[in-house]
Design a protein around this motif. Structure first.
Motif, PDB file in Angstrom:
ATOM      1  N   LEU A  83       0.829  -1.206   0.000  1.00 45.35           N
ATOM      2  CA  LEU A  83       0.000   0.000   0.000  1.00 45.35           C
ATOM      3  C   LEU A  83       0.861   1.253   0.000  1.00 45.35           C
ATOM      4  O   LEU A  83       0.500   2.269   0.586  1.00 45.35           O
ATOM      5  CB  LEU A  83      -0.928  -0.009   1.215  1.00 45.35           C
ATOM      6  N   SER A  84       1.987   1.193  -0.668  1.00 46.02           N
ATOM      7  CA  SER A  84       2.862   2.360  -0.748  1.00 46.02           C
ATOM      8  C   SER A  84       2.175   3.476  -1.531  1.00 46.02           C
ATOM      9  O   SER A  84       1.303   3.213  -2.382  1.00 46.02           O
ATOM     10  CB  SER A  84       4.165   1.993  -1.443  1.00 46.02           C
ATOM     11  N   PRO A  85       2.544   4.724  -1.278  1.00 45.81           N
ATOM     12  CA  PRO A  85       1.945   5.817  -2.050  1.00 45.81           C
ATOM     13  C   PRO A  85       2.130   5.650  -3.550  1.00 45.81           C
ATOM     14  O   PRO A  85       1.219   5.960  -4.330  1.00 45.81           O
ATOM     15  CB  PRO A  85       2.683   7.055  -1.528  1.00 45.81           C
ATOM     16  N   GLU A  86       3.294   5.139  -3.955  1.00 46.65           N
ATOM     17  CA  GLU A  86       3.554   4.975  -5.382  1.00 46.65           C
ATOM     18  C   GLU A  86       2.606   3.950  -6.010  1.00 46.65           C
ATOM     19  O   GLU A  86       2.068   4.162  -7.084  1.00 46.65           O
ATOM     20  CB  GLU A  86       5.012   4.556  -5.609  1.00 46.65           C
ATOM     21  N   ARG A  87       2.399   2.827  -5.304  1.00 45.35           N
ATOM     22  CA  ARG A  87       1.515   1.797  -5.859  1.00 45.35           C
ATOM     23  C   ARG A  87       0.059   2.268  -5.847  1.00 45.35           C
ATOM     24  O   ARG A  87      -0.691   2.002  -6.792  1.00 45.35           O
ATOM     25  CB  ARG A  87       1.650   0.484  -5.089  1.00 45.35           C
ATOM     26  N   LEU A  88      -0.351   2.950  -4.791  1.00 42.11           N
ATOM     27  CA  LEU A  88      -1.724   3.441  -4.747  1.00 42.11           C
ATOM     28  C   LEU A  88      -1.986   4.455  -5.856  1.00 42.11           C
ATOM     29  O   LEU A  88      -3.037   4.424  -6.502  1.00 42.11           O
ATOM     30  CB  LEU A  88      -2.018   4.062  -3.383  1.00 42.11           C
ATOM     31  N   GLN A  89      -1.032   5.347  -6.105  1.00 37.65           N
ATOM     32  CA  GLN A  89      -1.211   6.306  -7.192  1.00 37.65           C
ATOM     33  C   GLN A  89      -1.308   5.598  -8.537  1.00 37.65           C
ATOM     34  O   GLN A  89      -2.159   5.942  -9.373  1.00 37.65           O
ATOM     35  CB  GLN A  89      -0.047   7.300  -7.205  1.00 37.65           C
ATOM     36  N   TYR A  93      -3.470   5.869   3.455  1.00 38.25           N
ATOM     37  CA  TYR A  93      -4.207   6.997   2.891  1.00 38.25           C
ATOM     38  C   TYR A  93      -3.837   8.312   3.571  1.00 38.25           C
ATOM     39  O   TYR A  93      -3.912   9.375   2.945  1.00 38.25           O
ATOM     40  CB  TYR A  93      -5.710   6.734   2.926  1.00 38.25           C
ATOM     41  N   CYS A  94      -3.429   8.248   4.826  1.00 35.98           N
ATOM     42  CA  CYS A  94      -2.925   9.466   5.474  1.00 35.98           C
ATOM     43  C   CYS A  94      -1.639   9.945   4.803  1.00 35.98           C
ATOM     44  O   CYS A  94      -1.408  11.149   4.667  1.00 35.98           O
ATOM     45  CB  CYS A  94      -2.710   9.231   6.963  1.00 35.98           C
ATOM     46  N   LYS A  95      -0.808   9.004   4.344  1.00 39.16           N
ATOM     47  CA  LYS A  95       0.387   9.394   3.584  1.00 39.16           C
ATOM     48  C   LYS A  95      -0.016  10.043   2.264  1.00 39.16           C
ATOM     49  O   LYS A  95       0.584  11.044   1.840  1.00 39.16           O
ATOM     50  CB  LYS A  95       1.269   8.169   3.331  1.00 39.16           C
ATOM     51  N   LEU A  96      -1.038   9.489   1.612  1.00 38.58           N
ATOM     52  CA  LEU A  96      -1.527  10.108   0.380  1.00 38.58           C
ATOM     53  C   LEU A  96      -2.084  11.497   0.644  1.00 38.58           C
ATOM     54  O   LEU A  96      -1.933  12.410  -0.179  1.00 38.58           O
ATOM     55  CB  LEU A  96      -2.617   9.241  -0.255  1.00 38.58           C
ATOM     56  N   ASN A  97      -2.719  11.668   1.780  1.00 40.23           N
ATOM     57  CA  ASN A  97      -3.229  12.985   2.151  1.00 40.23           C
ATOM     58  C   ASN A  97      -2.088  13.981   2.341  1.00 40.23           C
ATOM     59  O   ASN A  97      -2.173  15.135   1.911  1.00 40.23           O
ATOM     60  CB  ASN A  97      -4.061  12.883   3.426  1.00 40.23           C
ATOM     61  N   GLU A  98      -1.012  13.544   2.963  1.00 44.52           N
ATOM     62  CA  GLU A  98       0.150  14.416   3.147  1.00 44.52           C
ATOM     63  C   GLU A  98       0.747  14.839   1.804  1.00 44.52           C
ATOM     64  O   GLU A  98       1.323  15.925   1.685  1.00 44.52           O
ATOM     65  CB  GLU A  98       1.201  13.700   3.987  1.00 44.52           C
ATOM     66  N   LEU A  99       0.581  14.002   0.790  1.00 41.06           N
ATOM     67  CA  LEU A  99       1.072  14.308  -0.556  1.00 41.06           C
ATOM     68  C   LEU A  99       0.077  15.125  -1.370  1.00 41.06           C
ATOM     69  O   LEU A  99       0.343  15.477  -2.518  1.00 41.06           O
ATOM     70  CB  LEU A  99       1.390  13.003  -1.300  1.00 41.06           C
ATOM     71  N   GLY A 100      -1.100  15.409  -0.777  1.00 37.18           N
ATOM     72  CA  GLY A 100      -2.117  16.193  -1.463  1.00 37.18           C
ATOM     73  C   GLY A 100      -2.953  15.405  -2.438  1.00 37.18           C
ATOM     74  O   GLY A 100      -3.660  15.991  -3.276  1.00 37.18           O
ATOM     75  N   ILE A 101      -2.931  14.068  -2.332  1.00 40.84           N
ATOM     76  CA  ILE A 101      -3.644  13.214  -3.284  1.00 40.84           C
ATOM     77  C   ILE A 101      -4.955  12.706  -2.696  1.00 40.84           C
ATOM     78  O   ILE A 101      -5.991  12.717  -3.368  1.00 40.84           O
ATOM     79  CB  ILE A 101      -2.747  12.047  -3.717  1.00 40.84           C
ATOM     80  N   ALA A 102      -4.942  12.240  -1.470  1.00 43.81           N
ATOM     81  CA  ALA A 102      -6.177  11.861  -0.779  1.00 43.81           C
ATOM     82  C   ALA A 102      -6.717  13.084  -0.040  1.00 43.81           C
ATOM     83  O   ALA A 102      -5.951  13.825   0.578  1.00 43.81           O
ATOM     84  CB  ALA A 102      -5.922  10.720   0.195  1.00 43.81           C
TER      85      ALA A 102
END
Length: 213
Positions: free
Chosen positions: A28-34, A118-127
Motif C-alpha cells: 500500500l505504498s503511495p507509489e503503488r496506490l497512485q 491513505y494518510c500518507k496520500l493525504n500528506e502528498l495532497g492526493i487523498a
C-alpha cells in the motif's frame, strides 16, 4: 489471477476476473496506490486477507450534472444546519469511516494499514476529505483520492441524519466548479443510486480516466 511482486505493476483491467478482481498482493505504498487509481484500480479487502485489487465492471459513477437533491434534502441545506470544510481533518474522517456501524456488516474493510497508507496520500495532497460539523462537532464526512479530473470516493459516514449527504453534495458542487469529469463511486449501492449515481461500462470509465486533457 495475478499475484503482484514488489515491482510497481498492474495488469490491464480488461484482464480482471469477472468478479472485478485484478490481482492480489503488493503493498500500500503511495507509489503503488497512485499507479492503481490512475489505472482504474483500487484496493478492497478485510483485515487478515491479502491485499486485493479491484476494477469492477460495471463501474458506479456520478456524472456531476446528474446529482439528485431531494426536496427534503434541499430543506436541510436551506436551514444551514451544518458547516462544511474541506481537507481539514483527514485522519479523523477516515478513522470515523473505519469505526462507524453499518447495517449488514460485521466489520470494516478500512484496516489500520489502510488508514496509514491513505494518510500518507493525504500528506502528498492526493487523498482528500470533506468534513461536516454541527455546533463545532464533527458529525459526518467522506474521503477519497483526487486525480485532478476524477475524484475517487472511498467511504463516508454520518453520526447524525443527513450529514454524509451534506458532505457528498458539497463535494459534487466543488468538483463542478473545478470542471471535474465525474465522481467515481466504484460499486453499486442503493443509497448512491438515490443521489443520481449510475453504473457504466468499465471501458467507458477507462476512456474518461485516460482522456482528461
Amino acid at each position: 489471477m495475478y499475484y503482484l511482486s514488489e515491482d510497481l505493476f498492474f495488469p490491464p483491467v480488461h484482464l480482471a476476473h469477472s468478479s472485478g478482481i485484478v490481482g492480489f498482493g503488493g503493498d500500500l505504498s503511495p507509489e503503488r496506490l497512485q499507479l492503481a487509481y490512475n489505472s482504474g484500480i483500487f484496493p478492497w479487502f478485510e483485515d487478515g486477507e491479502p491485499i486485493t485489487w479491484w476494477s469492477p465492471n460495471p463501474r458506479m459513477v456520478l456524472f456531476l450534472d446528474e446529482l439528485i437533491i431531494s426536496k427534503s434534502m434541499r430543506n436541510v441545506l436551506n436551514r444551514k444546519l451544518f458547516r462544511v470544510t474541506f481537507n481539514q481533518n483527514f485522519r479523523e474522517i477516515i478513522s470515523n469511516c473505519q469505526n462507524v456501524k453499518r447495517d449488514g456488516q460485521n466489520g470494516t474493510w478500512i484496516t489500520n494499514d489502510m488508514i496509514e497508507a491513505y494518510c500518507k496520500l493525504n500528506e502528498l495532497g492526493i487523498a482528500k476529505s470533506v468534513e461536516v460539523w454541527q455546533d463545532d462537532e464533527l458529525v459526518g464526512g467522506l474521503y477519497g483520492v483526487d486525480l485532478g479530473h476524477i475524484f475517487c470516493g472511498e467511504s463516508m459516514f454520518s453520526l447524525v441524519s443527513n450529514a454524509s449527504k451534506v458532505a457528498f453534495i458539497a463535494l459534487v458542487n466543488q468538483l463542478k466548479n473545478e470542471n471535474y469529469k465525474l465522481l467515481d463511486c466504484q460499486v453499486y449501492n442503493s443509497h448512491l443510486e438515490s443521489l443520481g449515481c449510475r453504473e457504466i461500462e468499465r471501458d467507458e470509465f477507462m476512456n474518461i480516466l485516460r482522456n482528461h486533457f
